[in-house]
Write an enzyme that holds these catalytic residues in place. Structure first.
Site, PDB file in Angstrom:
ATOM      1  CB  CYS A 114     -10.432 -58.060  10.560  1.00 33.04           C
ATOM      2  SG  CYS A 114      -9.561 -56.650   9.876  1.00 33.04           S
ATOM      3  CG  HIS A 254      -9.129 -58.726  14.248  1.00 36.17           C
ATOM      4  ND1 HIS A 254      -8.005 -59.064  13.520  1.00 36.17           N
ATOM      5  CD2 HIS A 254      -9.426 -57.433  13.917  1.00 36.17           C
ATOM      6  CE1 HIS A 254      -7.659 -58.032  12.762  1.00 36.17           C
ATOM      7  NE2 HIS A 254      -8.497 -57.039  12.993  1.00 36.17           N
ATOM      8  CG  ASN A 284      -5.359 -55.214  11.947  1.00 42.24           C
ATOM      9  OD1 ASN A 284      -5.619 -56.270  11.367  1.00 42.24           O
ATOM     10  ND2 ASN A 284      -6.283 -54.319  12.233  1.00 42.24           N
TER      11      ASN A 284
HETATM   12  O1  UT7 Z   1      -8.988 -54.371  11.880  1.00 41.31           O
HETATM   13  C1  UT7 Z   1     -10.323 -54.066  12.112  1.00 41.31           C
HETATM   14  C2  UT7 Z   1     -10.715 -52.743  11.594  1.00 41.31           C
HETATM   15  N1  UT7 Z   1      -9.887 -51.683  12.092  1.00 41.31           N
HETATM   16  C3  UT7 Z   1     -10.020 -51.197  13.331  1.00 41.31           C
HETATM   17  O2  UT7 Z   1     -10.791 -51.686  14.116  1.00 41.31           O
HETATM   18  C4  UT7 Z   1      -9.195 -49.975  13.648  1.00 41.31           C
HETATM   19  C5  UT7 Z   1      -9.807 -49.230  14.785  1.00 41.31           C
HETATM   20  N2  UT7 Z   1      -9.185 -47.985  15.061  1.00 41.31           N
HETATM   21  C6  UT7 Z   1      -7.942 -47.793  15.584  1.00 41.31           C
HETATM   22  O3  UT7 Z   1      -7.208 -48.727  15.815  1.00 41.31           O
HETATM   23  C7  UT7 Z   1      -7.546 -46.400  15.967  1.00 41.31           C
HETATM   24  O4  UT7 Z   1      -8.636 -45.535  15.728  1.00 41.31           O
HETATM   25  C8  UT7 Z   1      -6.292 -45.850  15.224  1.00 41.31           C
HETATM   26  C9  UT7 Z   1      -5.047 -46.503  15.784  1.00 41.31           C
HETATM   27  C10 UT7 Z   1      -6.412 -46.095  13.747  1.00 41.31           C
HETATM   28  C11 UT7 Z   1      -6.152 -44.339  15.458  1.00 41.31           C
HETATM   29  O5  UT7 Z   1      -6.100 -44.071  16.848  1.00 41.31           O
HETATM   30  P1  UT7 Z   1      -7.028 -42.934  17.468  1.00 41.31           P
HETATM   31  O6  UT7 Z   1      -6.694 -42.863  18.891  1.00 41.31           O
HETATM   32  O7  UT7 Z   1      -8.443 -43.256  17.100  1.00 41.31           O
HETATM   33  O8  UT7 Z   1      -6.506 -41.637  16.759  1.00 41.31           O
HETATM   34  P2  UT7 Z   1      -7.316 -40.584  15.855  1.00 41.31           P
HETATM   35  O9  UT7 Z   1      -7.627 -41.156  14.517  1.00 41.31           O
HETATM   36  O10 UT7 Z   1      -8.433 -40.006  16.648  1.00 41.31           O
HETATM   37  O11 UT7 Z   1      -6.216 -39.442  15.672  1.00 41.31           O
HETATM   38  C12 UT7 Z   1      -5.731 -38.697  16.805  1.00 41.31           C
HETATM   39  C13 UT7 Z   1      -4.595 -37.799  16.316  1.00 41.31           C
HETATM   40  C14 UT7 Z   1      -4.926 -37.008  15.058  1.00 41.31           C
HETATM   41  O12 UT7 Z   1      -4.312 -35.742  15.166  1.00 41.31           O
HETATM   42  P3  UT7 Z   1      -5.134 -34.435  15.638  1.00 41.31           P
HETATM   43  O13 UT7 Z   1      -6.225 -34.305  14.604  1.00 41.31           O
HETATM   44  O14 UT7 Z   1      -5.650 -34.753  16.996  1.00 41.31           O
HETATM   45  O15 UT7 Z   1      -4.109 -33.371  15.595  1.00 41.31           O
HETATM   46  C15 UT7 Z   1      -4.249 -37.783  13.968  1.00 41.31           C
HETATM   47  O16 UT7 Z   1      -3.904 -36.986  12.871  1.00 41.31           O
HETATM   48  O17 UT7 Z   1      -3.456 -38.620  15.991  1.00 41.31           O
HETATM   49  C16 UT7 Z   1      -3.012 -38.279  14.674  1.00 41.31           C
HETATM   50  N3  UT7 Z   1      -2.420 -39.461  14.067  1.00 41.31           N
HETATM   51  C17 UT7 Z   1      -1.130 -39.792  14.190  1.00 41.31           C
HETATM   52  N4  UT7 Z   1      -0.095 -39.195  14.819  1.00 41.31           N
HETATM   53  C18 UT7 Z   1       1.097 -39.787  14.764  1.00 41.31           C
HETATM   54  C19 UT7 Z   1      -3.051 -40.409  13.336  1.00 41.31           C
HETATM   55  N5  UT7 Z   1      -2.177 -41.375  12.978  1.00 41.31           N
HETATM   56  C20 UT7 Z   1      -0.974 -40.994  13.496  1.00 41.31           C
HETATM   57  C21 UT7 Z   1       0.300 -41.570  13.479  1.00 41.31           C
HETATM   58  N6  UT7 Z   1       1.313 -40.940  14.127  1.00 41.31           N
HETATM   59  N7  UT7 Z   1       0.566 -42.741  12.852  1.00 41.31           N
END
Ligand code: UT7
Length: 327
Positions: A114, A254, A284
């Site tokens: 990115c 970004h 993204n």
């Molecule tokens: O582009 C540059 C590089 N990339 C980034 O900088 C990405 C940075 N990270 C993010 O944007 C976020 O971390 C995400 C959007 C990817 C994820 O959001 P989060 O708030 O960090 O969620 P998480 O990974 O901590 O997951 C929280 C919960 C989990 O469930 P449990 O374990 O709490 O039951 C996941 O399984 O959300 C669940 N989950 C989803 N639920 C519904 C993860 N993806 C999804 C989804 N729909 N698509």
């Protein structure tokens, strides 16, 4: 004698296909409410099966050349920032060079996820400043939807496709790129990576069955590093350029996640209206996100001649960077 390098013209292009949150609800266990509140994304653009990265790069590059009023034959170097090239060989930069008729240019790719567009403009800035080249075409282009795993809800909801391009050349004293810096830290390799398909794991039935050719991301861990890195390097580059955040007309970060953008804004003390965001409509798009967003700002008159603009990026590698530009 050195001369400042600046952006002379920009362009961008998207595939016509759109993938909405409602479409994703039918593919994986997710919902519009989760995607909207956790990422700010409502839809992303998606290439068709027969569309590929260089096509969008060429469309964006052509528009940038026209707007800059530069003959393709006058371009000395094409730097294509991409993590999703058409193929492993030759580089996407070479394919763009052929399609645009940039007969006198070197074509190459930069692999910095990115942060790739900022890597590209940082490289060519010094080449223009020292007079080694006159004009450069830097393009961020991605078809990420062909590299995401549509059985993995934590990545497939985030990424979209598109391309943004900028023609750079010499500009008068006081204008153009005033400060720019790129960084990386390979210790974070496994926070965002596609392990299969290279010389380490090759392309075998086993790597494909185990879906190792797709992007894998530990989003939650990346989130904190992203916010800290972008805020720190932005402050450093503003200081280097001799300005403070109050002098900036627009920050174009970004577009990783709306919550990351909001957290960077809060750390820097930038009000919401000066923090550009299009992630709701684009998702993204990795290396394409900054040039697309910047071109949208120019088209909408949100950035005008004389304005001070801060660009900042963070991506897999990990990589990050910031650039301060006077338009
Ligand atoms: O582009 C540059 C590089 N990339 C980034 O900088 C990405 C940075 N990270 C993010 O944007 C976020 O971390 C995400 C959007 C990817 C994820 O959001 P989060 O708030 O960090 O969620 P998480 O990974 O901590 O997951 C929280 C919960 C989990 O469930 P449990 O374990 O709490 O039951 C996941 O399984 O959300 C669940 N989950 C989803 N639920 C519904 C993860 N993806 C999804 C989804 N729909 N698509």
């Amino acid at each position: 004698m050195t001369q400042n390098a600046g952006i002379l013209g920009m362009g961008h292009a998207y595939p016509s296909g759109v993938l909405t949150n409602a479409d994703l609800e039918k593919i994986v266990d997710t919902n519009d409410e989760w995607i909207t509140t956790r990422t700010g994304i409502k839809q992303r653009r998606k290439a068709a099966d027969n569309e590929y990265t260089s096509q969008f790069a060429v469309a964006a590059g052509k528009q940038a050349l026209e707007r800059a009023g530069i003959d393709p034959k006058d371009i000395d170097i094409i730097v294509c920032a991409t993590t999703t090239p058409d193929q492993i060989l030759p580089s996407t930069g070479c394919l763009i060079q052929r399609e645009l008729g940039c007969e006198n240019a070197a074509g190459m790719d930069v692999f910095a996820a990115c942060s790739g567009f900022l890597y590209g403009i940082t490289m060519v800035e010094s080449m223009i400043r020292t007079g080694q080249i006159r004009y450069a075409l830097v393009i961020g282009a991605e078809v990420l939807t062909k590299y995401v795993d549509y059985t993995d809800r934590s990545t497939c909801v985030i990424f979209g496709d598109g391309a943004g391009a900028a023609v750079l050349g010499a500009v008068p004293e006081g204008k153009g790129i005033l400060a720019t810096k790129i960084r990386s830290d390979g210790r974070y390799e496994e926070q965002l990576f596609a392990p299969g398909g290279g010389t380490k794991l090759g392309t075998t039935h086993e790597t494909i069955d185990n879906r190792l050719h797709y992007f894998k991301m530990k989003g939650n861990e990346l989130f904190k590093v992203a916010v800290r890195s972008m805020a720190e390097i932005s402050t450093e580059m503003l200081e280097k350029a001799g300005y403070s955040v109050e002098d900036v007309t627009m920050v174009v970060p970004h577009q990783a996640n709306q919550r990351i953008t909001d957290a960077v804004a809060s750390r820097l003390g930038v009000p919401e209206e000066k923090m550009y965001s299009n992630i709701a409509q684009t998702g993204n798009t990795s290396s394409a996100s900054i040039p697309i967003a910047l071109d949208e700002c120019l088209e909408a008159g949100k950035i005008k001649e004389g304005d001070l603009v801060l660009l900042t990026a963070f991506g897999g590698g990990v990589t990050w960077g910031a650039t301060v530009i006077r338009f």
